[in-house]
Motif scaffolding. Structure first.
Motif, short mmCIF file in Angstrom:
data_model
loop_
_atom_site.label_atom_id
_atom_site.label_comp_id
_atom_site.label_asym_id
_atom_site.label_seq_id
_atom_site.Cartn_x
_atom_site.Cartn_y
_atom_site.Cartn_z
N GLU A 153 0.77 -1.34 0.01
CA GLU A 153 0.02 0.01 -0.04
C GLU A 153 0.84 1.27 -0.01
OE1 GLU A 153 -2.47 -0.57 3.39
OE2 GLU A 153 -3.89 -1.93 2.49
N ASN A 154 1.95 1.40 0.74
CA ASN A 154 2.86 2.48 0.93
C ASN A 154 3.56 2.73 -0.42
OD1 ASN A 154 1.79 3.02 3.45
ND2 ASN A 154 3.40 2.18 4.58
N THR A 155 4.27 1.53 -0.92
CA THR A 155 4.64 1.78 -2.13
C THR A 155 3.83 2.33 -3.18
OG1 THR A 155 6.45 -0.20 -1.51
CG2 THR A 155 6.32 0.60 -3.84
N LYS A 156 2.57 1.78 -3.23
CA LYS A 156 1.74 2.26 -4.26
C LYS A 156 1.61 3.87 -4.01
CE LYS A 156 0.01 -0.95 -6.89
NZ LYS A 156 -0.05 -1.02 -8.52
N LYS A 157 1.56 4.28 -3.11
CA LYS A 157 1.45 5.84 -2.73
C LYS A 157 2.74 6.47 -2.99
CE LYS A 157 -2.02 4.92 1.35
NZ LYS A 157 -2.08 5.19 2.54
N LEU A 158 3.87 5.81 -2.82
CA LEU A 158 5.22 6.54 -3.07
C LEU A 158 5.42 6.54 -4.65
CD1 LEU A 158 7.78 7.64 -2.32
CD2 LEU A 158 8.69 5.41 -2.23
N LEU A 159 4.86 5.74 -5.31
CA LEU A 159 4.86 5.76 -6.72
C LEU A 159 3.86 7.06 -7.21
CD1 LEU A 159 4.73 1.88 -7.74
CD2 LEU A 159 6.83 3.59 -7.85
N ALA A 175 7.60 11.16 1.49
CA ALA A 175 7.79 9.76 1.66
C ALA A 175 8.22 9.31 3.15
CB ALA A 175 9.07 9.25 1.09
N ARG A 176 8.40 10.14 3.89
CA ARG A 176 8.58 9.66 5.49
C ARG A 176 7.49 9.20 6.23
NH1 ARG A 176 12.06 15.03 7.62
NH2 ARG A 176 13.84 14.65 6.40
N ARG A 177 6.23 9.52 5.63
CA ARG A 177 5.22 8.81 6.25
C ARG A 177 4.61 7.66 5.54
NH1 ARG A 177 4.29 14.54 5.66
NH2 ARG A 177 2.94 14.02 3.83
N LEU A 178 5.67 7.19 4.66
CA LEU A 178 5.09 5.99 3.89
C LEU A 178 6.17 4.61 4.06
CD1 LEU A 178 3.76 7.50 0.57
CD2 LEU A 178 2.56 6.81 2.37
N PRO A 179 6.37 4.19 5.19
CA PRO A 179 7.08 3.32 5.33
C PRO A 179 6.85 1.93 4.27
CG PRO A 179 5.66 3.07 7.16
CD PRO A 179 5.33 4.27 6.26
N SER A 180 7.97 1.50 3.60
CA SER A 180 7.94 0.66 2.74
C SER A 180 9.21 -0.12 2.54
CB SER A 180 7.42 1.39 1.37
OG SER A 180 8.28 2.35 0.74
N GLY A 181 10.01 -0.17 3.30
CA GLY A 181 11.46 -0.63 3.37
C GLY A 181 12.10 -0.34 2.11
N GLU A 182 12.95 -1.40 1.67
CA GLU A 182 13.83 -1.18 0.51
C GLU A 182 13.27 -0.45 -0.44
OE1 GLU A 182 15.71 -4.77 -0.50
OE2 GLU A 182 16.59 -5.29 1.56
N ASN A 183 12.17 -0.54 -0.95
CA ASN A 183 11.46 0.01 -2.06
C ASN A 183 11.60 1.39 -2.08
OD1 ASN A 183 10.94 -2.54 -3.33
ND2 ASN A 183 8.70 -2.40 -2.50
N LEU A 200 13.80 6.33 -4.11
CA LEU A 200 14.17 7.90 -4.03
C LEU A 200 15.72 7.94 -4.30
CD1 LEU A 200 12.70 8.47 -0.27
CD2 LEU A 200 11.90 9.49 -2.58
N THR A 201 16.42 7.17 -4.22
CA THR A 201 17.82 7.26 -4.80
C THR A 201 17.78 7.36 -6.25
OG1 THR A 201 18.64 5.89 -2.95
CG2 THR A 201 20.20 6.18 -4.83
N LYS A 202 17.12 6.53 -7.11
CA LYS A 202 17.08 6.38 -8.30
C LYS A 202 16.39 7.75 -8.86
CE LYS A 202 18.65 2.29 -9.04
NZ LYS A 202 20.19 2.21 -9.74
N TYR A 203 15.56 8.25 -8.35
CA TYR A 203 14.72 9.37 -8.64
C TYR A 203 15.48 10.77 -8.62
CZ TYR A 203 11.24 13.09 -8.52
OH TYR A 203 10.38 14.25 -8.86
N THR A 204 16.30 10.60 -7.27
CA THR A 204 17.12 11.84 -7.05
C THR A 204 18.16 11.88 -7.92
OG1 THR A 204 16.78 11.75 -4.82
CG2 THR A 204 18.53 12.84 -5.33
N VAL A 205 18.99 10.95 -8.50
CA VAL A 205 19.97 10.63 -9.20
C VAL A 205 19.30 11.34 -10.94
CG1 VAL A 205 21.57 9.27 -10.65
CG2 VAL A 205 21.22 9.01 -8.23
N MET A 206 18.52 10.77 -10.99
CA MET A 206 17.72 11.26 -12.43
C MET A 206 17.52 12.61 -12.48
SD MET A 206 13.91 10.31 -14.19
CE MET A 206 13.06 11.27 -12.89
N HIS A 207 16.90 13.04 -11.31
CA HIS A 207 16.38 14.42 -11.21
C HIS A 207 17.60 15.39 -11.33
CE1 HIS A 207 15.07 18.34 -9.52
NE2 HIS A 207 13.77 17.84 -9.92
N VAL A 208 18.83 15.19 -10.54
CA VAL A 208 19.89 15.82 -10.62
C VAL A 208 20.70 15.80 -12.05
CG1 VAL A 208 22.64 15.81 -9.75
CG2 VAL A 208 20.55 15.64 -8.27
N ASN A 209 20.56 14.80 -12.84
CA ASN A 209 21.31 14.44 -13.93
C ASN A 209 20.34 15.46 -14.89
OD1 ASN A 209 23.79 12.71 -14.38
ND2 ASN A 209 22.47 11.58 -12.79
#
Length: 560
Positions: free
Chosen positions: A222-228, A244-252, A257-266
């Protein structure tokens, strides 16, 4: 010596029989028996009727009012199963005067006499038992009296057997005890039950783990769906991280967020290099390098996005399926315990306290399935019992069956719902009423009878299985109208041509009257003849009156 005594006894009996025969013929007098002729009466012999046809048994129904206007009650009563009780109406003894007078022969030395009239002297009267009955008008109804036996209500007779093999540790109830549904009867030690309980507890733990995994998978799903959904809005990395802090979803969450930040910076770097390149400030190589880095980061994010979304569905469905399997396993384990005899209350207790069971895990109880009385017990402590063992029989004694054996010839008189009277040998003179609620469809080959059932209430517990008695059934469908004059059977005396009754004329004075018996039963007879309703007839030892009347006929009817 024994043979001589037997011969002597037979000789005495023969002498007594011969003396009684001669007295009956009027040839001798027996004062030592109180049988003395007092006088001779003229004995006109009345015409005799014909013997009637016997029915199986009958009941008598009296009309309310006779032709003389007297109310005779209109009652139906049974004596014991058919008959009537005389009412309190006084017929006056001499109320019915038939105009018969004694003949006086004057000075010839002969006393008065009347034809067919018997007078008993006080000595004879006290030596015999005579009663009186009133001639009534009524009808006969067919009845059948059948042998019967009281049985348990088979619909409420329970055989109590264990569902597991085991050793009897304790017997809580005994023969004759009244038990309630759910009361403990026996405690068993059963390895089979112990193994079933351990399997249940194992499945219970497995289900608990599966439930935890399922709840975790659902939260991640449920939280990963919300994060997406948040990332689809393309917020700034800082804002995405905050939401995303209010959406615990583990490794996902970390991966996305890492991939999204890298994409956004590039992406931002690529746009800057593009502007510089367009202004000829930056080289084409820098521009192409920034473009390549952006496209790589963008492809990496979206592939991760899709992979996480795809795996998210699989992981969630897998966890859900494993949880459903665990639930089914625990349900099956619980069903096994129920099959082995555990109640829902016991399995619920096992869920809560199962971890504390050690030496008692193989112990199980056998409980009463109904309210009733223990009528049989076949168990003792230390005994090994199994599924084939009947430990108790418990009967609901609030009602009992009375099973009557109906002969083939009487089946035509039976039908369901028919009124029945039950009499038991244990309670003479007492009648219980019921109806026929079952008639068998097959004759027993050895007795040629059919079973018919009467159900009786037994709230006071007086009826017991095995009691013998009779069932009397009533049927008015005889096809004949049997209304007429009724007298008790013991008011009839056989004669050479049929039957006679002795009409009561006065105190110790009786008149022999020939009648025709149309039908009779064990208690009453329907007659025709020169008697009228309301007259009284003698009952009891009528052979004495018949003998006296016979002597009068043989002696010419005169008293000397």
């Amino acid at each position: 010596m024994g043979g001589k005594r037997l011969v002597a006894a037979l000789t005495v009996l023969a002498v007594v029989a011969a003396a009684l025969f001669l007295w009956a013929m009027g040839m001798v007098e027996l004062p030592w028996l109180g049988l003395v002729r007092e006088d001779h009466l003229h004995g006109g012999k009345a015409p005799h009727g014909h013997e009637g046809i016997d029915s199986p048994d009958v009941m008598v129904t009296h009309d309310d009012e006779g032709p003389d206007g007297h109310d005779h009650g209109g009652e139906q009563s049974y004596a014991p199963y058919g008959g009537y009780e005389e009412d309190a109406h006084d017929h006056g003894g001499d109320a019915h005067d038939h105009g018969e007078e004694a003949h006086d022969h004057g000075g010839g030395g002969h006393g008065g006499h009347e034809e067919g009239v018997v007078r008993l002297d006080p000595t004879k009267r006290t030596a015999v038992e005579l009663g009186e009955a009133v001639v009534r008008r009524g009808s006969l109804t067919t009845l059948i009296k059948l042998p019967a036996e009281v049985q348990w209500d088979a619909d409420n007779l329970i055989h109590v057997t264990p569902r597991v093999d085991g050793i009897v540790l304790a017997v809580e109830k005994s023969l004759g005890d009244r038990v309630k549904e759910g009361e403990l009867l026996v405690t068993l030690d059963s390895p089979e039950m112990g193994r079933a309980r351990m399997e249940f507890l194992t499945d219970l733990n497995r289900m608990a783990l599966a439930e935890v995994d399922f709840e975790r998978a659902r939260t991640i799903y449920e939280n990963t769906k919300k994060l997406l959904a948040v990332l689809d809005e393309r917020p700034a990395p800082r804002e995405a991280l905050e939401r995303a802090r209010r959406l615990p979803s583990g490794e996902n969450k970390n991966l996305l967020l890492t991939k999204y930040t890298v994409m956004h910076v590039n992406e931002r770097n690529f746009r800057r290099e593009k502007k510089l390149f367009e202004k000829k400030i930056s080289s084409e190589a820098d521009y192409l390098a920034a473009e390549s880095a952006y496209e790589t980061a963008r492809a990496d994010f979206y592939s991760t996005y899709e992979e996480i979304g795809f795996n998210l569905e699989i992981d969630f469905l897998k966890a859900k399926n494993e949880f459903e399997i665990a639930k089914n396993e625990i349900l099956n384990s619980e069903r096994t315990l129920h099959i082995l005899g555990l109640t829902k209350k016991e399995t619920d207790t096992l869920r809560k306290e199962g971890a504390e069971l050690h030496s008692e895990i193989s112990r199980t109880g056998l409980y009463s399935p109904v309210n009733g009385v223990i009528v049989e017990r076949h168990v003792s402590r230390g005994e090994r019992v199994g599924r084939e063992s009947t430990l108790f029989k418990i009967a609901d004694t609030s009602r009992m069956w009375v099973m009557a054996s109906v002969y083939e010839r009487d089946l035509r008189f039976l039908h369901k719902g028919q009124k029945a009277l039950v009499r038991l040998d244990a309670y003479p003179g007492e009648t219980m009423e019921g109806v026929i609620d079952y008639i068998g469809s097959e004759l027993a080959p050895d007795t040629r009878t059919v079973q018919a059932r009467v159900v009786l209430p037994n709230r006071d517990g007086r009826l017991r299985a095995g009691m013998f008695g009779s069932v009397t059934l009533f049927s008015g469908n005889t096809g004949r109208k049997d209304t007429g004059l009724l007298v008790p059977v013991d008011a009839l005396q056989r004669s050479e041509a049929g039957y006679v009754v002795f009409r009561v004329k006065g105190e110790d004075e009786f008149e022999e009257v020939a009648v025709e018996v149309l039908r009779k039963s064990a208690d009453f007879a329907l007659i025709s003849g020169p008697v009228r309703e309301g007259e009284r007839v003698a009952t009891g030892d009528l052979f004495i009156l018949k003998a006296e009347a016979g002597k009068e006929e043989m002696g010419g009817g005169h008293s000397h």
